[in-house]
Design an enzyme around this catalytic site. Structure first.
Site, PDB file in Angstrom:
ATOM      1  N   ASN A  96     -13.778   5.958   5.621  1.00 49.59           N
ATOM      2  CA  ASN A  96     -13.872   4.952   6.679  1.00 49.59           C
ATOM      3  C   ASN A  96     -12.836   5.112   7.787  1.00 49.59           C
ATOM      4  O   ASN A  96     -13.104   4.790   8.941  1.00 49.59           O
ATOM      5  CB  ASN A  96     -13.805   3.541   6.089  1.00 49.59           C
TER       6      ASN A  96
ATOM      7  N   TYR B 157       0.800  -1.226   0.000  1.00 46.14           N
ATOM      8  CA  TYR B 157       0.000   0.000   0.000  1.00 46.14           C
ATOM      9  C   TYR B 157       0.835   1.280   0.000  1.00 46.14           C
ATOM     10  O   TYR B 157       0.283   2.373  -0.043  1.00 46.14           O
ATOM     11  CB  TYR B 157      -0.914   0.018   1.226  1.00 46.14           C
TER      12      TYR B 157
ATOM     13  N   HIS C 227      -4.724   6.007  -1.174  1.00 44.01           N
ATOM     14  CA  HIS C 227      -5.275   5.934   0.182  1.00 44.01           C
ATOM     15  C   HIS C 227      -4.205   6.205   1.245  1.00 44.01           C
ATOM     16  O   HIS C 227      -4.530   6.486   2.386  1.00 44.01           O
ATOM     17  CB  HIS C 227      -5.887   4.544   0.391  1.00 44.01           C
TER      18      HIS C 227
ATOM     19  N   ASN D 247      -9.427   1.303   7.813  1.00 42.47           N
ATOM     20  CA  ASN D 247     -10.789   1.239   8.330  1.00 42.47           C
ATOM     21  C   ASN D 247     -10.858   1.046   9.837  1.00 42.47           C
ATOM     22  O   ASN D 247     -11.934   1.161  10.423  1.00 42.47           O
ATOM     23  CB  ASN D 247     -11.581   0.136   7.619  1.00 42.47           C
TER      24      ASN D 247
ATOM     25  N   TYR E 187      -4.552  -0.538   9.885  1.00 47.74           N
ATOM     26  CA  TYR E 187      -5.227  -0.458   8.592  1.00 47.74           C
ATOM     27  C   TYR E 187      -6.270   0.647   8.639  1.00 47.74           C
ATOM     28  O   TYR E 187      -6.816   0.988   9.686  1.00 47.74           O
ATOM     29  CB  TYR E 187      -5.820  -1.797   8.128  1.00 47.74           C
TER      30      TYR E 187
END
Length: 186
Positions: free
Chosen positions: A107, A13, A18, A61, A59
């Protein structure tokens, strides 16, 4: 001041849209990160102010899970925190500073608001642009920036850094009035 950048841990990631919050913190300070159970942290100086940089490792969320640990570890309350994260409703090249507000469909911010029980959380939202027509939102935010987009992002990080300095020196209202209307281009 504690600046919490949102993102997802791990190399998969690292350079995704994001992860703009993590990328911004790396722009401010790339070396010397320390690890705790739920977060990584570092210190840096901006215009004579020492600030703490924090990346939750839960993470995106579940970002809120780390917040009580972060606040306890650094002995701060919600007024001492600024959250930095991506926003698909803002054009790449724009930032939006707010004193409080809803999660706006993000989120990570939703998790933080739930964990802290308040929407009165200072934030800098960094525009990553709208997803292309027909593309899944998850695929878009977990996709990497193009070379051209990354050039714009570097200028956005400079703008965001300057906004942080303004918040530290003159307050968030001044930063909102100066930076919310600006847009950078390459």
């Amino acid at each position: 001041m504690v600046v919490v950048g949102l993102g997802n841990p791990g190399p998969r990631y690292a350079f995704t849209r994001h992860n703009v919050g993590f990328l911004f913190l790396d722009y401010l300070k790339s070396k010397g990160w320390k690890s705790e159970k739920f977060f990584e942290w570092n210190k840096t100086e901006l215009d004579g102010h020492e600030i703490v940089l924090v990346k939750p490792l839960t993470y995106m969320n579940l970002s809120g899970v780390a917040m009580p640990y972060i606040m306890r570890f650094f002995r701060v309350n919600v007024d001492d925190i600024i959250v930095v994260y991506d926003d698909v409703s803002l054009k790449l090249g724009k930032i939006r500073i707010r004193k409080k507000g809803s999660d706006g469909g993000h989120n990570g911010m939703k998790s933080i608001i739930q964990a802290l029980g308040t929407q009165e959380i200072k934030r800098i939202r960094i525009g990553i642009g709208e997803k292309p027509e027909g593309m899944n939102l998850v695929d878009f935010v977990l996709g990497e920036f193009s070379e051209e987009e990354f050039k714009v992002l570097q200028k956005v990080f400079e703008l965001s850094r300057n906004a942080l300095v303004t918040i530290l020196n003159e307050g968030i209202d001044k930063a909102m009035s100066v930076y919310n209307s600006l847009e950078v281009r390459v």
